[in-house]
Design a protein around this motif. Structure first.
Motif, PDB file in Angstrom:
ATOM      1  N   PRO A 189       0.538  -1.257  -0.516  1.00 29.60           N
ATOM      2  CA  PRO A 189      -0.499  -0.220   0.206  1.00 29.60           C
ATOM      3  C   PRO A 189       0.757   1.117   0.297  1.00 29.60           C
ATOM      4  N   TYR A 190       0.292   2.088  -0.787  1.00 29.36           N
ATOM      5  CA  TYR A 190       1.185   3.268  -1.405  1.00 29.36           C
ATOM      6  C   TYR A 190       0.123   4.547  -0.396  1.00 29.36           C
ATOM      7  N   ALA A 191      -0.334   4.882   0.761  1.00 28.25           N
ATOM      8  CA  ALA A 191      -0.584   5.864   1.153  1.00 28.25           C
ATOM      9  C   ALA A 191      -0.587   7.487   1.540  1.00 28.25           C
ATOM     10  N   PHE A 192      -1.114   8.605   1.030  1.00 30.16           N
ATOM     11  CA  PHE A 192      -0.665   9.951   1.107  1.00 30.16           C
ATOM     12  C   PHE A 192      -2.059  10.009   1.827  1.00 30.16           C
ATOM     13  N   ASP A 193      -2.096  11.471   3.337  1.00 31.03           N
ATOM     14  CA  ASP A 193      -2.869  12.234   3.842  1.00 31.03           C
ATOM     15  C   ASP A 193      -2.376  13.312   3.487  1.00 31.03           C
ATOM     16  N   HIS A 194      -3.449  14.304   3.393  1.00 33.31           N
ATOM     17  CA  HIS A 194      -3.803  15.546   2.372  1.00 33.31           C
ATOM     18  C   HIS A 194      -3.453  16.441   3.399  1.00 33.31           C
ATOM     19  N   GLY A 195      -3.933  16.284   4.803  1.00 30.05           N
ATOM     20  CA  GLY A 195      -3.433  17.258   5.982  1.00 30.05           C
ATOM     21  C   GLY A 195      -4.995  17.898   5.524  1.00 30.05           C
ATOM     22  N   ILE A 196      -6.414  18.107   5.215  1.00 32.18           N
ATOM     23  CA  ILE A 196      -6.861  19.193   4.618  1.00 32.18           C
ATOM     24  C   ILE A 196      -8.511  17.782   4.453  1.00 32.18           C
ATOM     25  N   GLY A 197      -9.498  18.793   5.247  1.00 30.62           N
ATOM     26  CA  GLY A 197     -10.699  18.403   5.268  1.00 30.62           C
ATOM     27  C   GLY A 197     -11.449  19.153   4.831  1.00 30.62           C
ATOM     28  N   TRP A 198     -12.475  18.505   4.062  1.00 29.31           N
ATOM     29  CA  TRP A 198     -13.464  18.962   3.296  1.00 29.31           C
ATOM     30  C   TRP A 198     -15.429  18.805   3.775  1.00 29.31           C
ATOM     31  N   LEU A 199     -16.122  20.059   3.876  1.00 31.74           N
ATOM     32  CA  LEU A 199     -17.270  19.764   4.513  1.00 31.74           C
ATOM     33  C   LEU A 199     -18.350  19.290   3.334  1.00 31.74           C
ATOM     34  N   THR A 200     -18.582  18.798   3.196  1.00 30.25           N
ATOM     35  CA  THR A 200     -19.763  18.421   1.727  1.00 30.25           C
ATOM     36  C   THR A 200     -20.870  18.191   2.655  1.00 30.25           C
TER      37      THR A 200
END
Length: 411
Positions: A189-200
Motif C-alpha cells: 500500500p502507498y498511502a498519503f494524507d493531504h492534511g486537508i478536510g472538506w465539509l461536503t
C-alpha cells in the motif's frame, strides 16, 4: 447435519466471473461482460434501494463516455446532460473560465451523478438478463490461486451458497472483503494524507452554470451540479472538524464569502459530512484469479474528479482482458492488467495532487505558508494565460492523454 453443512455439501453453481460489489465499477464490469457474451454473477451486500441512492461523484469524463460508446452502451447507461467543457476557477471572487475539452472529435464528458449512473447500469444489466443478487452477506473468497476459485455467500433467507468461477472481480471498495482476501505481504500500500478536510453539503439549491472551484483567503470552496435542482458544495475545513459545528447559517455564509457570491441562493440542506482528503494505491491489483477494480485498489483525492473515472477505466481493461481470455484464449490482458491500470492511476494521482495543492495553497496560507501561496498563485496565473498549460490541463481532465491506454475511440 446442520443446514449450513448440508448446503455447503451441495454442488456449487458455476459461472465465468463473480463480481463482488454493485457500485459503478462492479456494474460496469457486469454490463461489459454481458456485452462481450461472458456470463457473470454480481453479489452486493446492500439492498438495491440503498445502492441506487448513494451520492458520490458527478462527472463522467470524456474518456469514460467514449468507452461506454465503444461498447454500444452510452445511450443506455449515461444519464444527465453533456458537460459543456467549461470549468470556472474563481480567485478572490474574480472568475476565470478554463476549457477542459481537448478539441478531439466524439462524445464529450457528461454531468451524471453516480446514483443516476448506477441506476441506469442496474436497469441495463437486468434488462439483458444479468444475474444481480442484493443483500448477499458473509461473502468469502477461496482458492484464488487455483484454476476454479469459489465464492461463498449467504442469501437474504440465510441460506449459504457457493459459486465456482474462472475469475473474481473485486469491486467492493476500500472497506470490502475482496482486498482482505489477499494474504498479508502480497500487496504494497502507498498511502498519503493531504492534511486537508472538506465539509461536503448536498442541498436543494440551483446548480451553477459551470462546475465551480473557488480560491480565497478564507479557504477553498466548490459548487457542483447534482441535478436540475440540486447542488453539491465543498468547504475546506480542519480534517478533525465536526459536521455539527456547521449550522445552516454558517454554511451559507462561508459559501457566499468563499465563492465571492453574496447573492448565492440557498436551499434546504439534505446531507452534510466531513472527510479527510487522502490518496491510496495498492500494488499489484491482482492476486491469482482475483482482480481488484476501482476503490478496492486505489483511492484518489476528489480534486479533478478522477475517482469514479479510474474505476470505469479499470472495469474496461478487466472486461476486455476476460473477453480475450475466454473467447480468444489470449491471457495477455489479464497478465498485464495491474501494470496497465497502475500507469494511469499514478498519472491521475499526480494530477489530483497537483490540483489539490494548487487550489488549497493559493488560498488560506495559514498551513502552507506565504511562499507556497505565491507558488500556487503563479501556477494559476500560468493556467489562465498559457495556451500550452491550458492544453495540458484539458488533456488530463478529459482523460485522453495516454494514447492507446486512454481507452477506445468511438466506432
Amino acid at each position: 447435519m446442520t443446514d449450513s453443512v448440508r448446503e455447503l455439501s451441495e454442488s456449487p453453481e458455476s459461472t465465468t466471473v463473480v463480481v463482488i460489489g454493485a457500485g459503478p465499477a462492479g456494474l460496469t464490469v457486469a454490463n461489459l461482460l454481458r456485452s462481450a457474451g461472458t456470463d457473470c454473477v454480481v453479489l452486493e451486500r446492500q439492498t438495491r434501494e440503498y445502492v441506487a441512492q448513494r451520492q458520490r461523484a458527478g462527472i463522467v469524463e470524456t474518456r469514460a463516455v467514449r468507452m461506454f460508446d465503444s461498447w454500444g452502451l452510452a445511450d443506455r447507461v449515461l444519464g444527465g446532460v453533456p458537460h459543456d467543457g467549461i470549468l470556472e476557477l474563481r480567485v478572490d471572487g474574480e472568475p476565470h473560465l478554463v476549457s477542459d475539452s481537448d478539441g478531439s472529435e466524439g462524445p464529450t464528458a457528461r454531468i451524471c451523478p453516480q446514483q443516476m449512473l448506477v441506476q441506469k447500469l442496474t436497469a441495463a444489466y437486468l434488462e439483458d438478463g444479468g444475474d444481480l443478487r442484493f443483500e448477499a452477506t458473509d461473502v468469502s473468497l477461496h482458492d484464488l490461486t487455483g484454476e476454479r476459485p469459489t465464492v461463498r455467500y449467504r442469501t437474504p433467507d440465510g441460506d449459504l451458497r457457493a459459486i465456482t468461477c474462472s475469475y473474481v472481480a473485486g469491486c467492493d471498495g476500500d472497506h470490502g472483503i475482496s482486498r482482505s482476501a489477499v494474504p498479508d505481504g502480497v500487496l504494497t500500500p502507498y498511502a498519503f494524507d493531504h492534511g486537508i478536510g472538506w465539509l461536503t453539503v448536498l442541498a436543494d439549491a440551483p446548480p451553477p452554470d459551470h462546475p465551480l472551484l473557488a480560491v480565497s483567503e478564507q479557504g477553498f470552496a466548490a459548487h457542483f451540479p447534482r441535478g436540475p435542482y440540486t447542488s453539491r458544495y465543498y468547504l475546506q475545513c480542519p480534517p478533525d472538524d465536526e459536521p455539527g459545528a456547521w449550522s445552516d447559517a454558517r454554511v451559507w455564509d462561508a459559501l457566499r464569502t468563499r465563492l465571492g457570491d453574496p447573492d448565492l441562493v440557498s436551499g434546504p440542506i439534505t446531507d452534510r459530512e466531513i472527510f479527510r482528503l487522502r490518496s491510496l494505491v495498492h500494488d499489484p491489483m491482482q492476486y491469482g484469479r482475483l482482480h481488484l477494480v476501482g476503490d478496492a485498489a486505489h483511492i484518489v483525492s476528489p480534486m479533478g474528479g478522477k475517482g469514479m473515472n479510474l474505476a470505469l477505466y479499470d472495469a474496461d481493461l478487466f472486461a476486455r482482458a476476460v473477453r480475450d481470455a475466454v473467447h480468444e484464449q489470449d491471457d495477455t490482458g489479464l497478465r498485464t492488467y495491474s501494470a496497465r491500470c497502475l500507469r494511469r492511476i499514478w498519472n491521475d494521482q499526480e494530477f489530483s495532487q497537483w490540483m489539490t495543492r494548487m487550489l488549497h495553497d493559493a488560498g488560506d496560507a495559514s498551513n502552507s505558508g506565504l511562499f507556497q501561496r505565491g507558488l500556487a498563485r503563479a501556477q494559476l496565473d500560468r493556467l489562465f494565460t498559457s495556451a500550452a498549460a491550458g492544453g495540458a490541463f484539458s488533456e488530463l481532465m478529459t482523460g485522453m492523454d495516454f494514447g492507446e491506454n486512454a481507452g477506445p475511440r468511438p466506432r
